[in-house]
Design a protein around this motif. Structure first.
Motif, PDB file in Angstrom:
ATOM      1  N   ILE A 124       0.842  -1.192   0.000  1.00 56.25           N
ATOM      2  CA  ILE A 124       0.000   0.000   0.000  1.00 56.25           C
ATOM      3  C   ILE A 124       0.880   1.245   0.000  1.00 56.25           C
ATOM      4  O   ILE A 124       2.068   1.185   0.294  1.00 56.25           O
ATOM      5  N   GLY A 125       0.258   2.372  -0.335  1.00 54.33           N
ATOM      6  CA  GLY A 125       0.973   3.641  -0.358  1.00 54.33           C
ATOM      7  C   GLY A 125       0.319   4.598  -1.317  1.00 54.33           C
ATOM      8  O   GLY A 125      -0.461   4.204  -2.186  1.00 54.33           O
ATOM      9  N   ALA A 126       0.620   5.875  -1.155  1.00 52.20           N
ATOM     10  CA  ALA A 126       0.052   6.901  -2.015  1.00 52.20           C
ATOM     11  C   ALA A 126       0.607   6.781  -3.433  1.00 52.20           C
ATOM     12  O   ALA A 126       1.615   6.092  -3.668  1.00 52.20           O
ATOM     13  N   SER A 127      -0.049   7.430  -4.380  1.00 51.71           N
ATOM     14  CA  SER A 127       0.449   7.458  -5.755  1.00 51.71           C
ATOM     15  C   SER A 127       1.861   8.039  -5.767  1.00 51.71           C
ATOM     16  O   SER A 127       2.129   9.053  -5.118  1.00 51.71           O
ATOM     17  N   GLY A 128       2.770   7.385  -6.487  1.00 50.57           N
ATOM     18  CA  GLY A 128       4.145   7.846  -6.553  1.00 50.57           C
ATOM     19  C   GLY A 128       5.037   7.308  -5.452  1.00 50.57           C
ATOM     20  O   GLY A 128       6.216   7.657  -5.370  1.00 50.57           O
ATOM     21  N   SER A 129       4.500   6.400  -4.622  1.00 48.59           N
ATOM     22  CA  SER A 129       5.284   5.866  -3.503  1.00 48.59           C
ATOM     23  C   SER A 129       6.234   4.743  -3.932  1.00 48.59           C
ATOM     24  O   SER A 129       7.126   4.367  -3.176  1.00 48.59           O
ATOM     25  N   GLY A 130       5.995   4.175  -5.127  1.00 47.41           N
ATOM     26  CA  GLY A 130       6.867   3.123  -5.637  1.00 47.41           C
ATOM     27  C   GLY A 130       6.265   1.735  -5.583  1.00 47.41           C
ATOM     28  O   GLY A 130       6.897   0.765  -6.009  1.00 47.41           O
ATOM     29  N   LYS A 131       5.008   1.636  -5.130  1.00 49.17           N
ATOM     30  CA  LYS A 131       4.430   0.291  -4.954  1.00 49.17           C
ATOM     31  C   LYS A 131       4.189  -0.437  -6.276  1.00 49.17           C
ATOM     32  O   LYS A 131       4.392  -1.651  -6.368  1.00 49.17           O
ATOM     33  N   THR A 132       3.772   0.281  -7.322  1.00 44.94           N
ATOM     34  CA  THR A 132       3.532  -0.359  -8.613  1.00 44.94           C
ATOM     35  C   THR A 132       4.842  -0.816  -9.241  1.00 44.94           C
ATOM     36  O   THR A 132       4.936  -1.932  -9.776  1.00 44.94           O
ATOM     37  N   VAL A 133       5.869   0.021  -9.169  1.00 49.54           N
ATOM     38  CA  VAL A 133       7.189  -0.352  -9.681  1.00 49.54           C
ATOM     39  C   VAL A 133       7.714  -1.564  -8.913  1.00 49.54           C
ATOM     40  O   VAL A 133       8.295  -2.483  -9.499  1.00 49.54           O
ATOM     41  N   MET A 134       7.463  -1.593  -7.612  1.00 47.95           N
ATOM     42  CA  MET A 134       7.931  -2.715  -6.805  1.00 47.95           C
ATOM     43  C   MET A 134       7.282  -4.015  -7.252  1.00 47.95           C
ATOM     44  O   MET A 134       7.967  -5.040  -7.405  1.00 47.95           O
ATOM     45  N   MET A 135       5.965  -3.997  -7.486  1.00 46.49           N
ATOM     46  CA  MET A 135       5.297  -5.217  -7.929  1.00 46.49           C
ATOM     47  C   MET A 135       5.818  -5.651  -9.298  1.00 46.49           C
ATOM     48  O   MET A 135       6.032  -6.839  -9.537  1.00 46.49           O
ATOM     49  N   LYS A 136       6.029  -4.701 -10.202  1.00 48.21           N
ATOM     50  CA  LYS A 136       6.543  -5.041 -11.527  1.00 48.21           C
ATOM     51  C   LYS A 136       7.952  -5.630 -11.443  1.00 48.21           C
ATOM     52  O   LYS A 136       8.307  -6.514 -12.231  1.00 48.21           O
ATOM     53  N   CYS A 137       8.739  -5.153 -10.491  1.00 48.11           N
ATOM     54  CA  CYS A 137      10.070  -5.729 -10.286  1.00 48.11           C
ATOM     55  C   CYS A 137       9.971  -7.164  -9.773  1.00 48.11           C
ATOM     56  O   CYS A 137      10.725  -8.042 -10.204  1.00 48.11           O
ATOM     57  N   ILE A 138       9.033  -7.398  -8.868  1.00 48.80           N
ATOM     58  CA  ILE A 138       8.897  -8.733  -8.273  1.00 48.80           C
ATOM     59  C   ILE A 138       8.565  -9.771  -9.343  1.00 48.80           C
ATOM     60  O   ILE A 138       9.098 -10.888  -9.330  1.00 48.80           O
TER      61      ILE A 138
END
Length: 270
Positions: free
Chosen positions: A33-47
């Motif tokens: 979880i986290g606000a927009s721009g926190s890096g959570k989407t990039v993190m999932m794509k990296c995983i």
């Protein structure tokens, strides 16, 4: 389980992930979880390997995914199920054909065996009667359930969900949360969900990673979150007066549970 070890990722001169370490546990619903721009989407794509990390390691059950060649990564990816934000169903295919698609691409066995597996998955998400319908003929909640059936048809060890409740009404969202939770426990899947839905956080969050400006700001369970003193986390989760009051009510309910009081009093839970 999936383990992140000090992963970093940037684009140009902008650093998105700044050394994130976390463990996504099997048999549990793990939330990012986290606000927009926190890096959570990039993190999932990296995983899942859609984006390559600049440094650090991602381990699937102690196998270093970041160091694998394409063939080895393909073997891991065949153990991954994906539930996309917009369901991503093929409009020209029936529900049955959509769920069959991964089996046609990666599955083994006869056509009869594949159809039986599709039927099992549709029955598990309570959509057996919708098998011959097209996506345009079913509701948004039903589309999500078709997406879940397709995601589990290959018996994945890992399930990734991107905003599974996006665009759904509150009641349907609860049903989707419950279904994902049941499947996670039933098949001992390592489930990772990227979400903004606070109901998902409070009801399904066995393990939560809160991202803030590219870093892991907080980590814990949905019970821990009720008593957290992290101001950034509280400002994000309990932003409205209604949610702050709901938090206080949840605290009172939990304090009535002696087992939880004893756990809260242990060293490290302050």
């Amino acid at each position: 389980m999936i383990e992140l070890q000090n992963i970093k990722k940037g684009f140009g001169d902008k650093e998105i992930l700044k050394g994130v370490s976390a463990v996504m546990e099997s048999g549990k619903v793990n939330l990012i979880i986290g606000a927009s721009g926190s890096g959570k989407t990039v993190m999932m794509k990296c995983i899942v390997g859609l984006i390559k990390v600049d440094s650090g390691a991602i381990r699937y059950d102690n196998q270093d995914f970041t160091a694998m060649d394409d063939r080895e990564k393909k073997e891991i990816r065949q153990q991954i199920g994906m539930l996309f934000q917009g369901s991503a169903l093929f409009d020209s295919m029936t529900v049955e054909q959509n769920v069959m698609f991964p089996l046609e691409m990666f599955g083994t066995g006869t056509l009869k065996e594949k159809k039986k597996r599709v039927e099992e998955c549709l029955e598990r998400v309570q959509l057996k009667d919708a098998a011959k319908k097209f996506p345009a003929e079913i509701s948004g909640g039903m589309k999500k359930r078709v997406g879940i059936a397709r995601a589990i048809v290959l018996n994945p060890r890992y399930l990734f969900c991107d905003e599974p409740n996006s665009g759904l009404d509150p009641q349907t969202s609860l049903l989707i949360d419950q279904l994902i939770k049941e499947l996670t426990v039933e098949y001992n899947i390592t489930t990772v969900i990227n979400t903004h839905d606070m109901n998902t956080v409070m009801e399904s969050g066995d393990h939560i990673v809160y991202m803030y400006q590219g870093q892991k700001q907080w980590e814990g369970s949905n019970k821990d979150i009720v008593f957290s003193k992290d101001q950034k986390l509280n400002d994000f989760i309990f932003a409205s007066e209604f949610l702050r009051e709901a938090k206080e009510m949840r605290q009172l309910d939990m304090f009535k549970d002696k087992n939880w009081r004893d756990q809260l009093g242990k060293p490290g839970n302050q």
